[in-house]
Enzyme design. Structure first.
Site, PDB file in Angstrom:
ATOM      1  N   ASN A  78       0.821  -1.207   0.000  1.00  0.00           N
ATOM      2  CA  ASN A  78       0.000   0.000   0.000  1.00  0.00           C
ATOM      3  C   ASN A  78       0.857   1.261   0.000  1.00  0.00           C
ATOM      4  OD1 ASN A  78       0.669  -0.993   2.643  1.00  0.00           O
ATOM      5  ND2 ASN A  78      -0.475   0.731   3.472  1.00  0.00           N
ATOM      6  N   HIS A  79       2.106   1.150   0.425  1.00  0.00           N
ATOM      7  CA  HIS A  79       2.979   2.331   0.407  1.00  0.00           C
ATOM      8  C   HIS A  79       3.547   2.610  -0.980  1.00  0.00           C
ATOM      9  CE1 HIS A  79       3.674   3.507   4.731  1.00  0.00           C
ATOM     10  NE2 HIS A  79       2.832   2.501   4.810  1.00  0.00           N
ATOM     11  N   HIS A  96      -0.429  -8.598   0.430  1.00  0.00           N
ATOM     12  CA  HIS A  96      -0.064  -7.464   1.266  1.00  0.00           C
ATOM     13  C   HIS A  96      -1.371  -6.877   1.765  1.00  0.00           C
ATOM     14  CE1 HIS A  96       2.803  -4.188   2.352  1.00  0.00           C
ATOM     15  NE2 HIS A  96       1.682  -3.486   2.378  1.00  0.00           N
ATOM     16  N   HIS A 153       3.467  -5.759  10.372  1.00  0.00           N
ATOM     17  CA  HIS A 153       4.877  -5.562  10.716  1.00  0.00           C
ATOM     18  C   HIS A 153       5.390  -6.476  11.822  1.00  0.00           C
ATOM     19  CE1 HIS A 153       5.824  -1.454   8.720  1.00  0.00           C
ATOM     20  NE2 HIS A 153       5.122  -2.245   7.932  1.00  0.00           N
TER      21      HIS A 153
END
Lengths: 500, 500
Positions: free
Chosen positions: B122-123, B197, B227
């Site tokens: 998503n980043h 993801h 994470h």
């Protein structure tokens, strides 16, 4: 055959401005088409390398699309099995100061057949704390050899050392860019090429380099930044070297000089001799330019706007016909660029947007065909023509700087040095560095704090702070204006770049 | 020996967030150090390839420095003379839809010895008209194999087709990511790995994928985005596949889950069997976390702020000691990250900035050691702990979206669809697309014009236009807030990303 292998063959181009007009539906591919053609000429002519004179990218921070498209073109043309038949015999770690420190075709993990050597220009110059240019990305990918970059802290302040790249083709040798002798060989053993990216027009001496100030040991100058194609090498009187100004491969400002046919230069160098061959670019969008003074046109009544409109429309149609007669045949480039500069002294202007409506689908730039100027009192000075030309050069338009702004605002600047603000404005507008003003204010605030230390009373600091806030606010307004003018046209402030 | 050559050896890592904290003097190198170590492990273990689960970059538009550093690392590790001993037997033009359309180690002009396969997260998801991700730059450079990218217009609206990459190692074969059989072989002939993801935490079902909804023919799931390192493969009950959540290689939020030791996974696959080996990362900055409720601490007087300060300082010192005992030995990482989450119910807060002053030079994050929470009425629900945890997850903090904003503002949205605005906000904030709102308004204005055509009177259009202007202004205010929260911390709005 020996003669061929003795001859270094270099294709020279400059100012490709990749990504220029990338959001324009019609013109978005133009810069890439021209660069693709340049690379294909290098391939067809089997040159030893391609030499670029700066402004490979139009934007200091090229968009992702532009980066990817550029990498794709480079990868397609630079990587192949053709043997590279010359050597860089100077210290490569100094010539190419990236992490890898060697010329790209010597990297054993890449198959480089067409090496590219490039400097940066004012559009793609290094920025930020790490002093990186967009070209550093291409260099990190091993697709170009980026040279001539000043290494921060490398020389003393105000001193620039130029390290030559020594290129050798058995049994002959070539040396470029060099102000002093290195090693045993004498300067005259080499053919010395100097590539620079600078203003050349002489009417604004503060911002231009005079070719007569270059060292006489040079043999050949490649002059980037100027977009007009003056590619045929000219001898510079009294200097003993020749100079070629290839011009851009895309018109980024619709001025007279950009309307000339675009070329690249094939330079074949053998010993102290060279042979230049100019090669036309066929994938450049046709551009026709006209300059008209309404009061010099016969029978044009200032009180009859319809007649003026008709007159200019007819002129525009003529330009379209002229463009189509000599225009390139590529279907995606069939719409030409046209520009009419109208001296309307004694007449009224016409809305250029409205004028353009009827040329939609006929030209690539319907909305800015017309540009109006009004001649001030006619001065009979000899360089009048040149002064006017100067006024229309793209890099010179946006020249308002912080000094002027501060003068306007009647602010006494005691803490923030105007120079620093100038630099910050440049970083903000041209390099999209959003931190620039913050960093500038922080840095100076810190310095001021140290200076004031304990002896100053709090009130004074408060006053200075208020001043800074005012300046900051005033900056913001100006910045927005600056940004929008950058967005709306190809103009850039070059003065500040010089200060930096 | 035969057995070795039959075994496919894959190193798995995810969420490297390259460029995270790149402006922080202390932590700027952390993300690169960890990624460098991951690549060096891949090299030492001589794996067949490195497989990444998204968020390779922290920013959607990574800085020039981050891009160059990433390319440098990839170039150093991926390019070498080691033979690649597997083949991609599926249609590579579909698997890797860039201009070149093949797996990077088959490009004859590059010497790829360590292939990397990656999805985006998503980043670093694709953005803009050309739907390009920052990973596309690496892919254009032939340094990674970017897969799993949705091709625009490829499937019908609302439909996503997942094309498997079929990897074959003589004589055995591996297949990953595949919802349907392709060619002659049956699904069970392949070892099917699925990389995704996504949110995994179950407390917010609207925004998370439930692993029980994945197809049962899969053999192994690699779960990126989360994470926390939960890398030991777990069997998913009733589904017949195993799942590993490698976790990030850098802590981007100082929560409990990120304080666990970071690892990568070596996956050795032979037939339908696999052997997992977790490998600790030694170049990750130590991070110690504590959770304290002041009212549960014995003898802590709410009216004695000095005592509270001392108590928390002592705790911070304990964390520093704990970190140094197990912390990594690399000198550039000697300062640990510490975080104390303080439930201050019944007490006053302390200024975290001031608290941090005395830890400057002792920890890497002096200014955000403390985070204060206040427990609302204690609910005795079973998932209370999980709810609290959810509240602190970095991706969930910034959840306010346009729907809420519009509801707040009491605006009747008749022309601008709230969904479109949501998307535009996301593009603007997370992808730095400055045109997003303009494009959204233009598009909808145009659509509305067409709809209204001639039958509607001008007044109505005027009213709608006023409304839009109000919305636009309101947006701008919100955007500024959104931007500043993005700048100030690692939080990101993930909800909107899901809508996109």
């Amino acid at each position: 055959m020996d003669s061929v292998s003795n001859t270094l063959r270099v294709l020279v181009a400059t100012d490709c401005h990749l990504g220029y007009m990338e959001k324009d539906e019609i013109r978005r591919h133009d810069s890439f088409n021209a660069f693709d053609e340049i690379c294909s000429i290098a391939e067809q002519r089997q040159v030893d390398f391609l030499l670029l004179g700066g402004d490979l990218f139009h934007e200091n921070k090229p968009s992702r699309t532009t980066l990817v498209r550029t990498i794709e073109i480079l990868r397609r043309y630079c990587l192949n099995d053709r043997p590279v038949q010359f050597q860089v015999v100077s210290d490569q770690t100094i010539n190419f100061p990236n992490r890898f420190g060697h010329v790209n075709y010597e990297d054993q993990h890449y198959n480089v057949g067409l090496p590219i050597f490039t400097i940066h220009g004012n559009h793609d110059d290094p920025a930020g704390v790490d002093n990186l240019s967009a070209i550093d990305i291409l260099s990190a990918c091993n697709l170009v050899n980026y040279f001539g970059k000043m290494v921060l802290g490398g020389s003393g302040v105000g001193q620039i050392t130029v390290y030559p790249i020594l290129i050798q083709k058995t049994p002959h040798a070539i040396r470029w860019i060099r102000p002093e002798t290195q090693g045993d060989s004498s300067v005259s053993d080499w053919f010395n090429i100097f590539v620079l990216h600078q203003n050349r027009v002489k009417t604004n001496p503060k911002n231009a380099v005079n070719e007569h100030f270059l060292p006489r040991f040079l043999d050949f100058i490649i002059w980037g930044h100027e977009h007009e194609c003056l590619i045929d090498p000219q001898e510079v009187a009294g200097m003993g070297f020749h100079l070629s100004q290839p011009g851009s491969s895309i018109a980024t400002s619709l001025i007279d000089g950009e309307a000339k046919p675009k070329h690249v230069l094939l330079l074949e160098i053998k010993g102290s001799q060279y042979r230049p061959t100019k090669i036309p670019l066929n994938s450049v969008r046709a551009f026709e330019y006209a300059d008209v003074s309404l009061q010099n046109e016969p029978d044009l009544d200032p009180n009859d706007p319809e007649a003026v409109l008709d007159h200019l429309s007819k002129l525009a149609h003529d330009l379209i016909v002229r463009a189509s007669e000599k225009g390139c045949k590529r279907p995606e480039l069939k719409l030409p660029l046209i520009r009419i500069k109208v001296d309307y002294t004694g007449y009224s202007t016409i809305n250029p947007q409205r004028f353009g409506q009827k040329f939609v689908g006929k030209v690539a730039n319907p909305h800015d065909i017309l540009i109006f100027t009004k001649s001030a009192k006619k001065r009979q000075s000899t360089n009048e023509k040149e002064q006017e030309k100067e006024l229309l050069r793209p890099e010179e338009l946006n020249q308002q700087n912080i000094e002027a702004l501060v003068a306007e605002s009647n602010l006494k600047m005691e803490i923030l040095p105007v120079n620093d603000l100038d630099i910050a404005l440049h970083e903000f507008v041209n390099k999209d560095d959003r931190q620039a003003f913050y960093d500038c204010v922080q840095h100076n605030l810190e310095e001021t704090r140290v200076k004031l230390s304990e002896e100053t009373d709090v009130l004074q600091i408060k006053e200075e702070k208020d001043l800074m806030e005012k300046v900051s606010q005033c900056m913001q307004e100006r910045i927005l204006k600056g940004r929008s003018s950058v967005k709306n046209g190809p103009t850039r402030n070059h003065t500040i770049s010089q200060i930096v």
